[in-house]
Design a protein around this motif. Structure first.
Motif, short mmCIF file in Angstrom:
data_model
loop_
_atom_site.label_atom_id
_atom_site.label_comp_id
_atom_site.label_asym_id
_atom_site.label_seq_id
_atom_site.Cartn_x
_atom_site.Cartn_y
_atom_site.Cartn_z
N LEU A 179 0.85 -1.19 0.00
CA LEU A 179 0.00 0.00 0.00
C LEU A 179 0.89 1.24 0.00
N PRO A 180 0.40 2.35 -0.53
CA PRO A 180 1.20 3.59 -0.50
C PRO A 180 1.64 3.93 0.92
N SER A 181 2.91 4.19 1.10
CA SER A 181 3.45 4.41 2.44
C SER A 181 2.85 5.63 3.12
N VAL A 182 2.40 6.61 2.33
CA VAL A 182 1.86 7.83 2.90
C VAL A 182 0.60 7.55 3.73
N LEU A 183 -0.08 6.42 3.48
CA LEU A 183 -1.30 6.10 4.21
C LEU A 183 -1.02 5.52 5.59
N GLY A 185 0.02 2.37 6.47
CA GLY A 185 -0.38 0.98 6.70
C GLY A 185 -1.86 0.75 6.46
N ALA A 186 -2.30 -0.47 6.79
CA ALA A 186 -3.67 -0.88 6.49
C ALA A 186 -4.72 -0.05 7.24
N ASP A 187 -4.43 0.30 8.48
CA ASP A 187 -5.40 1.10 9.25
C ASP A 187 -5.59 2.48 8.62
N GLY A 188 -4.50 3.10 8.24
CA GLY A 188 -4.59 4.40 7.59
C GLY A 188 -5.30 4.30 6.25
N ALA A 189 -5.03 3.23 5.51
CA ALA A 189 -5.69 3.02 4.23
C ALA A 189 -7.19 2.84 4.42
N ALA A 190 -7.58 2.12 5.47
CA ALA A 190 -9.00 1.92 5.75
C ALA A 190 -9.69 3.25 6.05
N HIS A 191 -9.02 4.11 6.82
CA HIS A 191 -9.57 5.45 7.07
C HIS A 191 -9.76 6.20 5.75
N ALA A 192 -8.80 6.08 4.85
CA ALA A 192 -8.88 6.77 3.56
C ALA A 192 -10.03 6.24 2.72
N THR A 236 -8.81 3.33 -6.32
CA THR A 236 -7.64 2.79 -7.03
C THR A 236 -6.44 3.72 -6.87
N ALA A 237 -6.68 5.02 -7.03
CA ALA A 237 -5.60 5.99 -6.88
C ALA A 237 -5.05 6.00 -5.45
N LEU A 238 -5.94 5.92 -4.48
CA LEU A 238 -5.52 5.94 -3.08
C LEU A 238 -4.69 4.73 -2.71
N LEU A 239 -5.13 3.56 -3.18
CA LEU A 239 -4.54 2.31 -2.70
C LEU A 239 -3.41 1.77 -3.55
N THR A 240 -3.19 2.37 -4.72
CA THR A 240 -2.14 1.85 -5.60
C THR A 240 -1.22 2.97 -6.09
N ASP A 241 -1.20 4.09 -5.41
CA ASP A 241 -0.38 5.22 -5.85
C ASP A 241 -0.78 5.70 -7.24
N GLY A 242 -2.04 5.42 -7.60
CA GLY A 242 -2.55 5.88 -8.89
C GLY A 242 -2.20 4.98 -10.03
#
Length: 208
Positions: A152-156, A158-165, A195-201
């Motif tokens: 996942l994009p490091s800026v998120l 991890g998984a918890d941050g990605a879930a918030h996004a 897709t952009a959020l979770l794969t760096d676009g």
């Protein structure tokens, strides 16, 4: 045996009455807004007496909370189910496609949800109920994202941050949907955004 059979019939009838009241309340709340609806209006829409209402709910608030819980749990189940189909490793682009296909994007639900959000913002106890359901949804998403086949994009964070996004993206897209009523546009935009959020676009190569 006879008493037990009678009790089961009563229980089934009560469950049916409760479900009918919730369905009727959903229609009335979506049309008029919470705070502008009376118990009598819900009963009339469902075809029941006030007695039937009070045998299932103590207050209109309690009915509203039950309605929100039912719909919120449906959404959490939809997301969890769509994310569970890849087995041990999650194919993020494929999962995004499935989530945007099944996710409840119903404008009437969004109207009721928005009413609940406004109500929760003014009541700490109600806010806690809302936060608990949002946390459940995020946990379901984070659990699957933690098994993604690609990083996942490091800026998120991890998984918890990605879930918030993911939840924030859903909130934003559904707010737009309330205004423009474009369901298909909302699905397409949500898919592109996730897709952009979770794969760096980018579009990672999918593996079988």
């Amino acid at each position: 045996m006879a008493a037990g059979g009678t009790e089961k019939r009563v229980t089934r009838r009560r469950q049916r009455t409760r479900a009918n009241l919730l369905d009727a309340a959903f229609t009335v709340f979506a049309a008029k807004g919470f705070g502008r609806v009376s118990i009598e209006e819900v009963c009339e829409a469902a075809g029941y007496s006030r007695g039937a209402f009070y045998s299932n709910f103590a207050t209109l608030d309690e009915l509203f909370f039950a309605l929100y819980r039912d719909r919120a749990e449906l959404i959490a189940d939809q997301v969890a189910g769509a994310l569970a189909l890849d087995g041990p490793g999650l194919d993020v682009p494929a999962a995004v496609d499935r989530v945007t296909d099944v996710l409840l994007l119903d404008r009437d639900w969004l109207l009721v949800k928005t009413d609940f959000l406004v109500h929760a913002a003014r009541d700490t106890a109600v806010a806690q109920t809302l936060l608990e359901h949002r946390a459940r949804l995020r946990r379901a998403v984070a659990d699957r994202l933690s098994r993604a086949r690609t990083p996942l994009p490091s800026v998120l964070g991890g998984a918890d941050g990605a879930a918030h996004a993911v939840v924030a993206a859903y909130d934003g897209v559904t707010t737009q949907l309330l205004l423009d009523r474009d369901v298909e546009g909302a699905r397409a935009w949500l898919g592109q955004l996730l897709t952009a959020l979770l794969t760096d676009g980018g579009t990672p190569v999918r593996t079988n």
